[in-house]
Design a protein around this motif. Structure first.
Motif: not given
Length: 320
Positions: A219-238
């Motif tokens: 689950s957290y592996g999929m979450i990390l992969r999805s987060v790294m694809r977010l375009p905005a850095q602020e969204a990734r950090l959140k």
């Protein structure tokens, strides 16, 4: 009148030795455990009150956090008061049935917590990877059902283990070299071959911990992969901050449990007091740390605690 028959050895009370080799330090060792228990009671109670009274926190994720707090209260209360009685007052004796009841609560609580951590990882996976479907996939009632499923699973696999343990004959030597009814220490007092009990507990531990940890990692592996694809850095950090507190709790729970288990199994080169202290800290540190982690790391909970304390302070001032 015929003489009374002697009691069955297997029904006699057990004796908890505390921390072998450090009995003279029990009063001092008890101080950190007492303080941790007080923090556990206050922290988890405050967290439960906040999540219960603040309507903005009536969401599936916070239902799971409430479940963790309730588990931690049961978990620590099943162990620490008796432990302090041994350390402070020398109340070493624990009844035969009470010993296995304590063991049942310890094992069941850890199994339920593992199931709730798995449910929380699924909650975060849906929230981050499939946000548009979150409110249809996970609702308050569904979160409650997942919690009850974790409880039913834990009780279902631990009840047979307790039946196997209580059916073993125990020798006249009743001293448990531990400060609570630790599974392996109690089994070591059995007069019969405990192979079946050991096999069952190994299978249960492997299936529960192994399966849960694999799905949590996925689950957290999929979450990390999805987060790294977010375009905005602020969204990734959140997103990473949201999951950071969960990962801290998961690592503390699983790494601490594995360390405690392996030290109990392989004691070469280590004194028995090391094994007992590690096991004691594993049972007392996570229940204390969990509400602190969530209270500090999760912004919504932190704000809810501040609002609740503010309301109490305002009420006290108005009454004065």
């Amino acid at each position: 009148m015929p003489p009374a028959s002697p009691p069955n050895a297997s029904s006699l009370p057990f004796l908890l030795t505390g921390i072998p080799g450090l009995e003279h330090l029990h009063p001092w060792i008890s101080i950190p455990f007492c303080l941790m228990y007080i923090v556990t009671l206050l922290g988890n109670s405050l967290l439960l009150l906040t999540l219960r009274l603040d309507r903005s926190l009536h969401q599936p994720l916070y239902h799971f956090i409430s479940m963790l707090s309730a588990i931690d209260l049961v978990f620590s209360t099943a162990v620490v008061p008796k432990m302090l009685g041994v350390f402070w007052l020398g109340w070493r004796e624990i009844g035969f049935e009470n010993c296995f009841i304590q063991m049942f609560f310890i094992h069941t609580s850890t199994a339920v917590e593992s199931g709730v951590l798995l449910a929380m990882s699924f909650d975060r996976y849906v929230a981050i990877c499939h946000p548009l479907r979150y409110h249809t996939v996970l609702t308050g009632s569904r979160a409650t059902q997942l919690g009850l499923l974790a409880l039913g699973r834990a009780a279902g696999v631990m009840t047979p283990l307790m039946c196997l343990l209580t059916s073993l004959p125990y020798c006249q030597s009743r001293a448990i070299p531990h400060s609570y009814c630790e599974h392996m220490a109690v089994v070591g007092l059995a007069c019969a071959d405990p192979s079946l009990t050991d096999l069952y507990s190994l299978i249960v531990a492997t299936l529960l911990v192994g399966t849960d940890s694999i799905f949590i990692s996925f689950s957290y592996g999929m979450i990390l992969r999805s987060v790294m694809r977010l375009p905005a850095q602020e969204a990734r950090l959140k997103a990473l901050r949201t999951c950071g507190s969960h990962v801290c709790v998961i690592l503390l729970f699983y790494v601490g449990g594995l360390l405690s288990m392996y030290l109990q199994m392989f004691s070469i080169g280590r004194g028995p007091h090391v094994q007992v202290l590690v096991a004691d800290f594993y049972l007392t540190v996570p229940p204390m740390v969990n509400p602190l982690v969530y209270g500090m790391k999760v912004k919504q909970i932190r704000e809810g605690i501040v609002r609740l304390l503010g309301q109490w302070a305002g009420l006290s001032v108005s009454q004065a």
